[in-house]
Design an enzyme around this catalytic site. Structure first.
Site, PDB file in Angstrom:
ATOM      1  N   LYS A   8       0.826  -1.221   0.000  1.00  0.00           N
ATOM      2  CA  LYS A   8       0.000   0.000   0.000  1.00  0.00           C
ATOM      3  C   LYS A   8       0.855   1.263   0.000  1.00  0.00           C
ATOM      4  O   LYS A   8       0.663   2.148  -0.817  1.00  0.00           O
ATOM      5  CB  LYS A   8      -0.923   0.031   1.224  1.00  0.00           C
ATOM      6  CG  LYS A   8      -1.958  -1.064   1.264  1.00  0.00           C
ATOM      7  CD  LYS A   8      -2.916  -0.877   2.449  1.00  0.00           C
ATOM      8  CE  LYS A   8      -2.229  -0.977   3.814  1.00  0.00           C
ATOM      9  NZ  LYS A   8      -1.742  -2.313   4.150  1.00  0.00           N
ATOM     10  N   ARG A  83     -10.327   1.198   7.856  1.00  0.00           N
ATOM     11  CA  ARG A  83     -10.092  -0.232   8.087  1.00  0.00           C
ATOM     12  C   ARG A  83     -11.231  -0.876   8.864  1.00  0.00           C
ATOM     13  O   ARG A  83     -11.174  -2.087   9.132  1.00  0.00           O
ATOM     14  CB  ARG A  83      -8.815  -0.437   8.893  1.00  0.00           C
ATOM     15  CG  ARG A  83      -7.586  -0.073   8.128  1.00  0.00           C
ATOM     16  CD  ARG A  83      -6.372  -0.670   8.788  1.00  0.00           C
ATOM     17  NE  ARG A  83      -5.238   0.119   8.403  1.00  0.00           N
ATOM     18  CZ  ARG A  83      -4.014  -0.365   8.239  1.00  0.00           C
ATOM     19  NH1 ARG A  83      -3.752  -1.632   8.476  1.00  0.00           N
ATOM     20  NH2 ARG A  83      -3.039   0.415   7.877  1.00  0.00           N
TER      21      ARG A  83
END
Ligand code: ADP
Length: 193
Positions: A8, A83
């Site tokens: 990421k 998340r």
């Protein structure tokens, strides 16, 4: 989005540069706060070290502040946020209040065993407190339990673009950039320039 070790951070920086928006990494912000010994850092450290998510109220307050900064006004790329479903709900609220919307969710896919290998290799180079095998497995499980459901949420909205995250960094970077070009979120470099 993507599990720990998917790349990421690596790809977010390049993509953000190409799209001329800031890359905002919650993990990087937390690590910087820990290193600087701030209040927020002290609150976050135990979670980072154990591979757990920092509690939503702490993370959300931090992201709210970061997104209110000037450089995020014309757009931003989030790396590692949201998340949890709660974090996603707050992001929706923030964006709606500003009459903005998400353009895309890029999901990096990588095999679990490849991830563990990568993270153990990174441990040797970067000495991150959360790159030990036990903590890595914990982080992968937390991701599967709490963050994978968000892929379905964003998938239902037609926002998800999956990218195969296995391969050389340059190869994966190209795949990520192709998504951005297709959506005209980033300008294609002029050949030969
Ligand atoms: P990785 O994806 O490899 O776990 P990150 O740098 O993105 O690495 O995150 C490191 C740690 O920072 C996480 O394990 C967690 O403790 C904390 N963190 C980062 N982003 C969030 C978030 N959105 N919510 C809660 N905790 C977070």
């Amino acid at each position: 989005m993507g599990p720990p070790g998917a790349g990421k951070g690596t790809h977010a920086d390049r993509l953000a540069e190409q799209a001329a928006v800031p890359a905002i990494s919650t993990g990087d912000i937390f690590r910087a706060q820990v290193a600087a010994g701030t209040d927020l850092g002290r609150r976050a450290q135990q979670y980072l070290d154990s591979g757990a998510y920092v509690p939503d109220d702490v993370t959300i307050a931090m992201v709210r502040e970061r997104l209110a900064e000037d450089d995020a006004r014309s757009g931003f790329l989030l790396d590692g946020y949201p998340r949890t479903l709660e974090q996603a709900a707050v992001l929706d609220e923030l964006l709606t209040a500003q009459e903005r919307r998400l353009d895309a969710v890029v999901v990096l896919r990588v095999d679990q065993e490849v991830l563990v290998r990568r993270l153990l290799r990174r441990a040797e180079i970067e000495h991150r407190s959360d790159d030990t095998e036990d903590v890595i497995r914990r982080r992968l499980k937390v991701y599967a339990d709490h963050t994978v459901p968000l892929i379905e949420l964003y998938g239902d909205r037609g926002l998800v673009h999956e990218v195969d995250g296995d391969g050389e960094v340059a190869e994966v970077r190209e795949r990520v950039l192709q998504v951005a070009y297709r959506l005209t979120l980033a300008e294609r470099p002029i050949p030969g320039a």
